[in-house]
Design a protein around this motif. Structure first.
Motif, PDB file in Angstrom:
ATOM      1  N   GLY A   3     -15.356 -53.982 -21.881  1.00 25.23           N
ATOM      2  CA  GLY A   3     -16.249 -52.863 -22.140  1.00 25.23           C
ATOM      3  C   GLY A   3     -15.439 -51.588 -22.225  1.00 25.23           C
ATOM      4  O   GLY A   3     -14.231 -51.579 -22.027  1.00 25.23           O
ATOM      5  N   ASN A   5     -14.547 -47.732 -20.953  1.00 23.65           N
ATOM      6  CA  ASN A   5     -14.633 -46.865 -19.793  1.00 23.65           C
ATOM      7  C   ASN A   5     -15.442 -45.615 -20.102  1.00 23.65           C
ATOM      8  O   ASN A   5     -16.371 -45.269 -19.407  1.00 23.65           O
ATOM      9  CB  ASN A   5     -13.220 -46.486 -19.330  1.00 23.65           C
ATOM     10  N   PHE A 147     -16.261 -55.996 -18.441  1.00 18.88           N
ATOM     11  CA  PHE A 147     -17.701 -55.802 -18.525  1.00 18.88           C
ATOM     12  C   PHE A 147     -18.402 -57.143 -18.328  1.00 18.88           C
ATOM     13  O   PHE A 147     -18.076 -58.126 -18.999  1.00 18.88           O
ATOM     14  CB  PHE A 147     -18.089 -55.205 -19.877  1.00 18.88           C
ATOM     15  N   LYS A 153     -22.618 -54.753 -15.233  1.00 21.61           N
ATOM     16  CA  LYS A 153     -21.672 -53.944 -14.468  1.00 21.61           C
ATOM     17  C   LYS A 153     -20.308 -53.891 -15.159  1.00 21.61           C
ATOM     18  O   LYS A 153     -19.873 -54.849 -15.782  1.00 21.61           O
ATOM     19  CB  LYS A 153     -21.512 -54.515 -13.062  1.00 21.61           C
ATOM     20  N   THR A 154     -19.660 -52.740 -15.038  1.00 21.45           N
ATOM     21  CA  THR A 154     -18.324 -52.571 -15.598  1.00 21.45           C
ATOM     22  C   THR A 154     -17.300 -52.452 -14.478  1.00 21.45           C
ATOM     23  O   THR A 154     -17.616 -52.036 -13.365  1.00 21.45           O
ATOM     24  CB  THR A 154     -18.257 -51.300 -16.474  1.00 21.45           C
TER      25      THR A 154
END
Length: 293
Positions: A3, A5, A147, A153-154
């Motif tokens: 993913g 930021n 991710f 959630k990352t």
């Protein structure tokens, strides 16, 4: 899964829009962390259809308006294409730290060195250190983090700040019709449609819907955010009616049936670009145009 930021999509609610004042996004509050810059809203890919017989759920119009951008590449074609072995490296404008930067998500070792030397970053952004119009160096930007698609959630970013690294030689950017988005199927566009939600002998209920779509048409015109919807009740009588967003509809009658045809109108139901082309305003909703959506 990977993913981003900082490359996020944002949407401002109606209440926040009112606080911003007059339908204008507060650009000074925009997080300048890699949002894309667009030049304008293009022509729709399909003209309004019609006439359509009015009935519940009838679709009167569906259009997709592309967001247009400038694509550039390096003036040295040998470096841009590695001697003709690859397509030219595509660059486009991003808003970073309040300024326009030209960046690419395409990595070439011949230009930027080993991918791992800066860590896991999405973009390489050109730097003109002496202000002569040519770029002598670059900086990695946009850290990629883990991710979890199931939980949403990352992972935590490393906090690393990449330094400025030299290019093989000073380079300039030139317009390039051949330079293309590496993921054209996910190019953002404004999706707009007009449907009948109900009708009586005297009036018809029309619902207009507009939003920024990111996924390819085969997956549906979806976007991770809310939509701008407007429902109005229009008297059934022959002639034209123009919506607040500028869409004009021609009503006609044949026997007991009513028909409607679109007669053009405002592009993308009144959508506008703000903040130098980084924010799309549709009604009282604002979409920040980031790489992630």
């Amino acid at each position: 899964m990977i993913g981003f930021n900082f490359l996020i999509a944002g949407l401002l609610t109606a209440a926040q829009a009112a606080a911003a004042g007059g339908g204008e996004f507060p650009c000074e509050k925009l997080r300048d962390e890699g949002v894309r810059v667009f030049e304008g809203i293009g022509a729709p890919d399909a003209e309004p259809s019609g006439p359509v017989r009015l009935k519940k759920k009838a679709l009167l119009a569906r259009q997709r308006y592309p967001l247009t951008t400038r694509w550039l590449t390096l003036d040295d074609q040998t470096l841009a294409t590695e001697g003709g072995k690859f397509p030219a490296v595509p660059f486009r404008a991003f808003r970073i730290d309040g300024k326009t930067s030209f960046c690419t998500s395409t990595h070439r070792d011949s230009l930027f060195g080993p991918r791992t030397q800066d860590g896991n970053f999405l973009l390489r952004c050109l730097v003109d250190q002496n202000g002569d119009g040519r770029f002598e160096s670059f900086r990695a930007h946009g850290e990629l983090v883990a991710f979890n698609s199931r939980t949403g959630k990352t992972g935590e970013p490393t906090g690393a700040v990449p330094g400025v690294r030299p290019l093989p030689k000073p380079l300039a950017l030139v317009e390039s019709p051949a330079a293309k988005d590496p993921n054209p199927g996910f190019a953002p566009r404004i999706f707009s449609e007009l449907r009948v939600t109900g009708m009586t002998d005297q009036e018809v209920n029309l619902q207009s819907l507009s939003h920024v779509a990111m996924l390819p048409g085969s997956f549906g015109e979806r976007f991770r955010g809310s939509e701008d919807q407007e429902t109005v009740t229009v008297p059934l009588r022959e002639g034209s009616w123009t919506s607040p967003s500028g869409q004009t509809i021609l009503f006609s009658r044949k026997g007991k049936d009513w028909y409607a045809a679109m007669a053009g109108g405002a592009a993308a139901s009144g959508a506008k670009l703000q903040c130098g082309g980084s924010v799309v305003a549709i009604g009282d909703k604002f979409t920040i145009m980031s790489e992630a959506g």
